[in-house]
Design an enzyme around this catalytic site. Structure first.
Site, mmCIF file in Angstrom:
data_model
loop_
_atom_site.group_PDB
_atom_site.id
_atom_site.type_symbol
_atom_site.label_atom_id
_atom_site.label_comp_id
_atom_site.label_asym_id
_atom_site.label_seq_id
_atom_site.Cartn_x
_atom_site.Cartn_y
_atom_site.Cartn_z
ATOM 1 N N ARG B 137 0.790 -1.236 0.000
ATOM 2 C CA ARG B 137 0.000 0.000 0.000
ATOM 3 C C ARG B 137 0.825 1.290 0.000
ATOM 4 O O ARG B 137 0.251 2.361 -0.104
ATOM 5 C CB ARG B 137 -0.964 0.069 1.197
ATOM 6 C CG ARG B 137 -2.037 -0.963 1.185
ATOM 7 C CD ARG B 137 -3.089 -0.659 2.233
ATOM 8 N NE ARG B 137 -4.150 -1.650 2.162
ATOM 9 C CZ ARG B 137 -4.104 -2.814 2.756
ATOM 10 N NH1 ARG B 137 -3.065 -3.133 3.481
ATOM 11 N NH2 ARG B 137 -5.098 -3.668 2.631
ATOM 12 N N ASP B 138 2.107 1.210 0.133
ATOM 13 C CA ASP B 138 2.878 2.462 0.148
ATOM 14 C C ASP B 138 4.249 2.270 -0.495
ATOM 15 O O ASP B 138 5.265 2.704 0.039
ATOM 16 C CB ASP B 138 3.008 2.970 1.588
ATOM 17 C CG ASP B 138 3.405 4.453 1.628
ATOM 18 O OD1 ASP B 138 3.223 5.147 0.606
ATOM 19 O OD2 ASP B 138 3.892 4.899 2.678
ATOM 20 N N ILE B 139 4.239 1.600 -1.636
ATOM 21 C CA ILE B 139 5.509 1.415 -2.341
ATOM 22 C C ILE B 139 5.897 2.743 -2.998
ATOM 23 O O ILE B 139 5.090 3.358 -3.694
ATOM 24 C CB ILE B 139 5.399 0.298 -3.408
ATOM 25 C CG1 ILE B 139 5.181 -1.053 -2.723
ATOM 26 C CG2 ILE B 139 6.656 0.260 -4.286
ATOM 27 C CD1 ILE B 139 4.949 -2.208 -3.677
#
Lengths: 399, 278
Positions: B137-139
């Site tokens: 979700r936060d690459i």
């Protein structure tokens, strides 16, 4: 009773679910007691190049008959007992009707929970195994068109409940939906997003086509076929298995484009999932005499038997012979033989996709059929319902 | 980061020294020697207004399951007292080598060979996470470290920490450090970030490493709303270099598809890259 083959070389369930072999799943009912003869012919000819399955509809049969049917085909690797949950009243399927007495005898049909329920899903899956299935279909039914995204999510929660109940046992995600899910790009995207997101490897999807104007004609609806192509291609790219229920030779076309297989049967109602054309008849009028028909392997189209015989007199028509068609050559048309020929031909066609690039193999066959038609004098070319109108549509999709 | 924080952090963690490594939206990270956890560790102290211990524990459950070299090993989750407030501390292995964001800021881009190795390794890690039903979700470049400084050994950090983002207005995406610059259109429209959102973020990151630029946003940061951003993302990505390898070009363009399923799965991307290398 059919002769039981010694050590038949079937493609295993593992091989089928790995997508290593094009597969055809045939319907078994009381109307086709000689089904194993067609299966035997296919096994002898194609061995492990063709995946074979048998499916029985649970609601329209008794427990005893289903167990008997599936045990008669116990050598066939892929055995399915379809719970047909889309048929339950309240499922949302427009064709759902109140349960007939025999159907009401199946308690799972009258106790569909409002929300996903692991216990109920486990009961539906276990019932399939008890009846003789080797792979379970998820306890899911109709996926509505309205609020498509929510409807699909709800269905997938039910799939998850079955998966939870089954653990790592093989399962096919079993969804029945309108062909709008194929023809309308926005709905198709919703479906494909879930397919790519999902951890489930094998799907058994049944799409309800619009009412067929002419019986036995192949599906030529371009937006729907484009949807099938997108679906099949995506499954292939993602290394997933797609089985298309009740899709007839559209299933063969889809296999050429990336699906793993399809289910079909001897009867028109098993070859597609669509409302039948409404036949008007006057009260007291006699039912018309059934027209003898046969699946023409060259044209990949069901035509009148007389027309088939006429075309067979032309060079280049003979293709993928079956023992059942040869018997009819000498003994005349018989409905049960035509049915066995149909299933054997479908299997033979499917096996042509076993080696090489599937779309190229299929394209060659379609072009060969068109070439045969074009070599005929215009007055000799099939017309009306016998005309294979699907060939140019298929060629375009395969090119 | 205030210098006076350092002794307080060290004291809170019961060690003699805590060296600041960086500061982000969700917390500050320190290099801390923790012999009981195997030596040097990266300790992220989450900001109390965005996280609570229960949630952080849940978010990190997935991370604990992965021991591959592509994921920073989570060694412990502790609650420490700092300035009279309970703070959640995520304690991970320390990975020397710096992050991808710093490389981008320095204009240090990988060559094609190194970019391919980076892409294959990062996507393999993402595929492993997705196979275990875990979504990062936060690459983004800031959350990708390079083990031993090597492009071929990317390591993902900060799992699932973007979940609480709900600010409707972007006030500036800085030098592409903000997570908005890596969010796919469907996520910006309010849909939950799923596996295919990770693939978009990988696509943006790969594009940046190929060109030094964001595929859709201008070089100079500017204030914009979510609607502005969505409009830009619906356009065509910027051009990749002419001499760029065809397979990598096809992959990056696919990962930047507006329609999620067109991006394909991480497993498919790895397969494609592996096959094209043969």
């Amino acid at each position: 009773m059919a002769t039981v083959l010694r050590n038949p070389k079937y493609a295993s369930v593992k091989r089928i679910l790995a997508g290593d072999t094009p597969t055809v799943i045939v319907y078994r009912s009381k109307d086709n007691p000689r089904l194993q003869e067609a299966i035997d012919e296919l096994v002898v000819q194609h061995r492990k190049d063709l995946g074979l399955g048998v499916v029985v509809r649970i609601p329209s049969n008794t427990q005893k008959s289903i167990v008997r049917y599936l045990s008669e085909h116990s050598q066939v690797p892929l055995l399915l007992a379809d719970p047909e949950l889309y048929r339950t009243p309240g499922s949302g399927w427009p064709g759902a009707e109140p349960l007939a007495p025999r159907q009401a005898g199946w308690s799972y049909l009258s106790s569909v929970p409002a929300k996903p329920d692991r216990k109920w899903a486990a009961a539906v899956a276990n019932l399939q195994y008890e009846l003789g299935a080797t792979v379970a279909l998820s306890a899911t039914g109709w996926v509505d068109d309205a609020n498509a995204k929510d409807a699909l999510q709800k269905a997938l929660h039910r799939v998850a409940a079955t998966r939870e109940a089954l653990g790592d046992n093989p399962m096919l995600v079993n969804l029945t939906m309108s062909s709008r899910w194929l023809s309308e790009p926005a709905m198709r995207d919703i479906l494909l997003n879930e397919v790519v997101e999902s951890d489930e490897n094998a799907w058994y999807l049944r799409f309800e086509w619009p009412e067929a104007k002419v019986r036995y004609r192949q599906l030529t609806d371009d937006p729907i076929l484009v949807g099938y192509k997108d679906l099949a291609t995506t499954f292939a790219l993602e290394d997933r298995r797609l089985f298309l229920a009740n899709s007839g030779l559209t299933g063969w076309l889809s296999t050429a484009l990336g699906a793993t297989g399809f289910s079909t049967g001897q009867s028109w109602s098993e070859q597609k999932f669509a409302p039948d054309p409404k036949m008007g008849s006057r009260p007291g009028a006699k039912r018309p005499t059934p027209v003898p028909r046969i699946l023409d392997p060259k044209l990949m189209h069901t035509i009148e038997y007389g027309e088939f015989q006429r075309l067979d007199g032309h060079a280049g028509h003979a293709d993928l012979p079956t023992t059942f068609a040869l018997t009819m050559d000498t003994d005349g048309h018989a409905r049960d033989l035509a049915g066995l020929h149909h299933l054997t031909t479908v299997g033979n066609l499917q096996a042509t996709l076993a080696n090489g690039q599937k779309n190229i193999q299929a394209l060659r066959r379609v072009k060969a059929a068109e070439k045969f038609i074009n070599t005929l004098d215009p007055v000799d070319q099939p017309t009306g319902a016998n005309q294979p109108q699907h060939l140019p549509v298929w060629r375009k999709l395969l090119s | 980061m205030k210098a006076s924080d350092k002794p307080a952090v060290a004291s809170a963690l019961g060690v003699g020294i805590a060296k600041p490594l960086g500061s982000g939206s969700y917390g500050d990270t320190y290099l801390v020697p923790l012999p009981d956890l195997g030596g040097d560790c990266a300790v992220k102290l989450l900001k109390p207004d965005t996280y609570d211990a229960r949630r952080a524990e849940r978010e990190t459950e997935g991370m604990r399951r992965f021991t591959g070299s592509g994921v920073a090993e989570l060694r412990d989750v502790r609650t420490v007292q700092l300035d009279g407030t309970d703070r959640v501390a995520l304690i991970c292995e320390f990975i020397p080598g710096g992050d991808v964001h710093s490389r981008l800021l320095d204009g240090e881009l990988p060559n094609h060979k190194h970019l391919r190795k980076f892409a294959t390794s990062l996507l393999s890690t993402v595929a492993e996470l997705h196979a275990a039903d875990t979504v990062h979700r936060d690459i983004k470049p800031l959350n990708i470290l390079l083990r031993d400084g090597k492009w071929g050994r990317p390591v993902l950090i900060d799992f699932g920490l973007s979940r609480l983002i709900s600010d409707p207005t972007i006030t500036g995406y800085g030098a592409f450090t903000g997570s908005y610059a890596y969010m796919p259109p469907e996520h910006l429209r309010g849909e939950p970030a799923r596996k295919l959102a990770d693939l978009w973020a990988v696509g943006v990151t790969l594009f940046q490493l190929a060109t030094g630029k964001h595929p859709f946003l201008p070089d100079q940061p500017e204030s914009m709303t979510v609607d502005d951003l969505l409009l830009r993302l619906s356009g065509t990505p910027g051009p990749l270099p002419h001499d760029f390898p065809d397979d990598l070009r096809a992959l990056i363009e696919r990962l930047l598809s507006e329609t999620p399923h067109r991006r394909g799965s991480a497993a498919r991307a790895v397969k494609d890259l592996t096959e094209s290398e043969r």
